[in-house]
Design a protein around this motif. Structure first.
Motif, PDB file in Angstrom:
ATOM      1  N   GLU A  21       0.825  -1.210   0.000  1.00 33.50           N
ATOM      2  CA  GLU A  21       0.000   0.000   0.000  1.00 33.50           C
ATOM      3  C   GLU A  21       0.862   1.264   0.000  1.00 33.50           C
ATOM      4  O   GLU A  21       0.474   2.283  -0.566  1.00 33.50           O
ATOM      5  CB  GLU A  21      -0.931   0.008   1.216  1.00 33.50           C
ATOM      6  CG  GLU A  21      -2.051  -0.993   1.109  1.00 33.50           C
ATOM      7  CD  GLU A  21      -2.899  -1.102   2.367  1.00 33.50           C
ATOM      8  OE1 GLU A  21      -3.984  -1.708   2.264  1.00 33.50           O
ATOM      9  OE2 GLU A  21      -2.480  -0.618   3.441  1.00 33.50           O
ATOM     10  N   LEU A  22       2.029   1.191   0.611  1.00 34.78           N
ATOM     11  CA  LEU A  22       2.925   2.347   0.674  1.00 34.78           C
ATOM     12  C   LEU A  22       3.827   2.457  -0.555  1.00 34.78           C
ATOM     13  O   LEU A  22       4.580   3.417  -0.672  1.00 34.78           O
ATOM     14  CB  LEU A  22       3.772   2.287   1.950  1.00 34.78           C
ATOM     15  CG  LEU A  22       2.997   2.498   3.247  1.00 34.78           C
ATOM     16  CD1 LEU A  22       3.873   2.174   4.443  1.00 34.78           C
ATOM     17  CD2 LEU A  22       2.468   3.924   3.322  1.00 34.78           C
ATOM     18  N   GLY A  23       3.771   1.468  -1.451  1.00 33.16           N
ATOM     19  CA  GLY A  23       4.519   1.559  -2.702  1.00 33.16           C
ATOM     20  C   GLY A  23       5.753   0.687  -2.800  1.00 33.16           C
ATOM     21  O   GLY A  23       6.629   0.945  -3.627  1.00 33.16           O
ATOM     22  N   ALA A  24       5.835  -0.360  -1.986  1.00 34.67           N
ATOM     23  CA  ALA A  24       7.019  -1.230  -2.005  1.00 34.67           C
ATOM     24  C   ALA A  24       7.141  -1.989  -3.323  1.00 34.67           C
ATOM     25  O   ALA A  24       6.146  -2.371  -3.929  1.00 34.67           O
ATOM     26  CB  ALA A  24       6.969  -2.228  -0.857  1.00 34.67           C
ATOM     27  N   ARG A  25       8.366  -2.186  -3.722  1.00 33.83           N
ATOM     28  CA  ARG A  25       8.671  -3.017  -4.886  1.00 33.83           C
ATOM     29  C   ARG A  25       8.771  -4.476  -4.424  1.00 33.83           C
ATOM     30  O   ARG A  25       8.956  -4.759  -3.241  1.00 33.83           O
ATOM     31  CB  ARG A  25      10.003  -2.576  -5.504  1.00 33.83           C
ATOM     32  CG  ARG A  25      10.040  -1.125  -5.941  1.00 33.83           C
ATOM     33  CD  ARG A  25       9.548  -0.911  -7.353  1.00 33.83           C
ATOM     34  NE  ARG A  25      10.357  -1.570  -8.329  1.00 33.83           N
ATOM     35  CZ  ARG A  25      11.436  -1.039  -8.919  1.00 33.83           C
ATOM     36  NH1 ARG A  25      11.806   0.179  -8.622  1.00 33.83           N
ATOM     37  NH2 ARG A  25      12.119  -1.729  -9.805  1.00 33.83           N
ATOM     38  N   LEU A  26       8.683  -5.395  -5.354  1.00 34.45           N
ATOM     39  CA  LEU A  26       8.701  -6.823  -5.046  1.00 34.45           C
ATOM     40  C   LEU A  26       9.986  -7.232  -4.323  1.00 34.45           C
ATOM     41  O   LEU A  26       9.960  -8.046  -3.396  1.00 34.45           O
ATOM     42  CB  LEU A  26       8.516  -7.631  -6.335  1.00 34.45           C
ATOM     43  CG  LEU A  26       8.220  -9.109  -6.168  1.00 34.45           C
ATOM     44  CD1 LEU A  26       6.967  -9.332  -5.325  1.00 34.45           C
ATOM     45  CD2 LEU A  26       8.060  -9.770  -7.525  1.00 34.45           C
ATOM     46  N   GLN A  27      11.123  -6.643  -4.712  1.00 35.60           N
ATOM     47  CA  GLN A  27      12.393  -6.998  -4.080  1.00 35.60           C
ATOM     48  C   GLN A  27      12.385  -6.649  -2.592  1.00 35.60           C
ATOM     49  O   GLN A  27      12.955  -7.372  -1.771  1.00 35.60           O
ATOM     50  CB  GLN A  27      13.566  -6.269  -4.752  1.00 35.60           C
ATOM     51  CG  GLN A  27      13.786  -6.667  -6.195  1.00 35.60           C
ATOM     52  CD  GLN A  27      13.072  -5.730  -7.177  1.00 35.60           C
ATOM     53  OE1 GLN A  27      11.941  -5.302  -6.952  1.00 35.60           O
ATOM     54  NE2 GLN A  27      13.717  -5.425  -8.282  1.00 35.60           N
ATOM     55  N   VAL A  28      11.739  -5.556  -2.233  1.00 37.30           N
ATOM     56  CA  VAL A  28      11.624  -5.164  -0.822  1.00 37.30           C
ATOM     57  C   VAL A  28      10.789  -6.195  -0.077  1.00 37.30           C
ATOM     58  O   VAL A  28      11.160  -6.655   1.012  1.00 37.30           O
ATOM     59  CB  VAL A  28      11.006  -3.756  -0.689  1.00 37.30           C
ATOM     60  CG1 VAL A  28      10.759  -3.404   0.775  1.00 37.30           C
ATOM     61  CG2 VAL A  28      11.883  -2.710  -1.364  1.00 37.30           C
ATOM     62  N   ILE A  41       3.446 -11.960  -5.436  1.00 33.29           N
ATOM     63  CA  ILE A  41       2.928 -11.435  -6.708  1.00 33.29           C
ATOM     64  C   ILE A  41       1.400 -11.450  -6.690  1.00 33.29           C
ATOM     65  O   ILE A  41       0.758 -10.471  -7.073  1.00 33.29           O
ATOM     66  CB  ILE A  41       3.502 -12.224  -7.906  1.00 33.29           C
ATOM     67  CG1 ILE A  41       4.998 -11.928  -8.060  1.00 33.29           C
ATOM     68  CG2 ILE A  41       2.748 -11.886  -9.190  1.00 33.29           C
ATOM     69  CD1 ILE A  41       5.725 -12.809  -9.052  1.00 33.29           C
ATOM     70  N   LYS A  42       0.815 -12.557  -6.219  1.00 32.28           N
ATOM     71  CA  LYS A  42      -0.648 -12.638  -6.115  1.00 32.28           C
ATOM     72  C   LYS A  42      -1.176 -11.570  -5.160  1.00 32.28           C
ATOM     73  O   LYS A  42      -2.170 -10.912  -5.454  1.00 32.28           O
ATOM     74  CB  LYS A  42      -1.077 -14.025  -5.627  1.00 32.28           C
ATOM     75  CG  LYS A  42      -0.981 -15.098  -6.665  1.00 32.28           C
ATOM     76  CD  LYS A  42      -1.438 -16.423  -6.101  1.00 32.28           C
ATOM     77  CE  LYS A  42      -1.235 -17.546  -7.097  1.00 32.28           C
ATOM     78  NZ  LYS A  42      -1.615 -18.854  -6.548  1.00 32.28           N
ATOM     79  N   LEU A  43      -0.525 -11.416  -4.027  1.00 33.17           N
ATOM     80  CA  LEU A  43      -0.944 -10.424  -3.033  1.00 33.17           C
ATOM     81  C   LEU A  43      -0.824  -9.008  -3.597  1.00 33.17           C
ATOM     82  O   LEU A  43      -1.710  -8.179  -3.414  1.00 33.17           O
ATOM     83  CB  LEU A  43      -0.100 -10.578  -1.767  1.00 33.17           C
ATOM     84  CG  LEU A  43      -0.499  -9.733  -0.560  1.00 33.17           C
ATOM     85  CD1 LEU A  43      -1.922 -10.054  -0.116  1.00 33.17           C
ATOM     86  CD2 LEU A  43       0.483  -9.974   0.583  1.00 33.17           C
ATOM     87  N   TYR A  44       0.259  -8.762  -4.320  1.00 35.46           N
ATOM     88  CA  TYR A  44       0.468  -7.449  -4.929  1.00 35.46           C
ATOM     89  C   TYR A  44      -0.665  -7.133  -5.899  1.00 35.46           C
ATOM     90  O   TYR A  44      -1.236  -6.046  -5.886  1.00 35.46           O
ATOM     91  CB  TYR A  44       1.819  -7.403  -5.643  1.00 35.46           C
ATOM     92  CG  TYR A  44       2.260  -6.014  -6.011  1.00 35.46           C
ATOM     93  CD1 TYR A  44       3.152  -5.325  -5.211  1.00 35.46           C
ATOM     94  CD2 TYR A  44       1.769  -5.372  -7.145  1.00 35.46           C
ATOM     95  CE1 TYR A  44       3.559  -4.037  -5.525  1.00 35.46           C
ATOM     96  CE2 TYR A  44       2.155  -4.086  -7.467  1.00 35.46           C
ATOM     97  CZ  TYR A  44       3.054  -3.425  -6.658  1.00 35.46           C
ATOM     98  OH  TYR A  44       3.439  -2.154  -6.964  1.00 35.46           O
ATOM     99  N   LYS A  45      -0.993  -8.111  -6.744  1.00 37.84           N
ATOM    100  CA  LYS A  45      -2.075  -7.917  -7.719  1.00 37.84           C
ATOM    101  C   LYS A  45      -3.412  -7.688  -7.015  1.00 37.84           C
ATOM    102  O   LYS A  45      -4.225  -6.884  -7.466  1.00 37.84           O
ATOM    103  CB  LYS A  45      -2.183  -9.129  -8.643  1.00 37.84           C
ATOM    104  CG  LYS A  45      -1.058  -9.229  -9.645  1.00 37.84           C
ATOM    105  CD  LYS A  45      -1.198 -10.473 -10.498  1.00 37.84           C
ATOM    106  CE  LYS A  45      -0.050 -10.613 -11.472  1.00 37.84           C
ATOM    107  NZ  LYS A  45      -0.157 -11.844 -12.273  1.00 37.84           N
TER     108      LYS A  45
END
Length: 188
Positions: A21-28, A41-45
């Motif tokens: 929600e705060l804008g983190a990238r996948l690597q973080v 990835i599923k959670l991000y989507k």
């Protein structure tokens, strides 16, 4: 699955959601949680409604030393330190809370956030890796981000001694917008 591991997994998912929600990238997310890449990835989507962005993370400590990024980075990192040292927050709890407080403070001042979550996370990692340090300004006494092991006895911050071109670009942009708005009003 034990109740303790279920609670831990739920905390990991909540941390990932907060970071997304705060804008983190996948690597973080991969570094700071124990959740698999596929689940992240599923959670991000699910949270953002789109796939996570690709690309490399910032890797230079020099960005944090430039004028405006230094002021914002210093504000964020000082908040982070207070939460860790004075309030006993765990690392990632302090990180998320500090980033939210940084965003709130910048919005209260009517300014634009310069420091994104990924850069804030990189900043903390650079401090942990001893690439950066806080140096005290000899004029105002504030603590500002500086290269590690650099002499700090004559340090003057970018607020007390801004560079000659500091803020000129934004001022020109604001003047141009005001000029266009005035022209529109005259045309009506």
């Amino acid at each position: 699955m034990s109740q303790k591991s279920l609670v831990s997994e739920m905390q990991q998912v909540q941390l990932a959601i907060d970071l997304i929600e705060l804008g983190a990238r996948l690597q973080v997310l991969e570094t700071e949680t124990e959740i698999s890449r596929a689940k992240l990835i599923k959670l991000y989507k699910e949270v953002r409604g789109m796939s996570p962005p690709k690309g490399m993370l910032p890797f230079s400590a020099d960005w944090f030393i430039t004028w405006l990024p230094n002021i914002h980075s210093s504000l964020f990192y000082n908040i982070y330190l207070r939460l860790r040292e004075d309030h006993g927050c765990e690392r990632m709890e302090a990180f998320v809370r500090a980033f939210r407080l940084y965003q709130e403070q910048v919005q209260l001042d009517g300014a634009e956030t310069v420091l994104g979550l990924t850069r804030a996370w990189t900043l903390v990692r650079f401090f942990e890796s001893d690439l950066l340090q806080l140096s005290g300004c000899t004029r105002c006494g504030g603590q500002f981000v500086a290269h590690a092991h650099s002499p700090a006895h004559d340090y003057v911050c970018g607020i007390c001694q801004p560079p000659s071109r500091a803020g000129k670009t934004r001022k020109r942009q604001q003047e141009a917008v005001a000029s266009r708005q005035a022209a529109r009003r005259r045309a009506c």
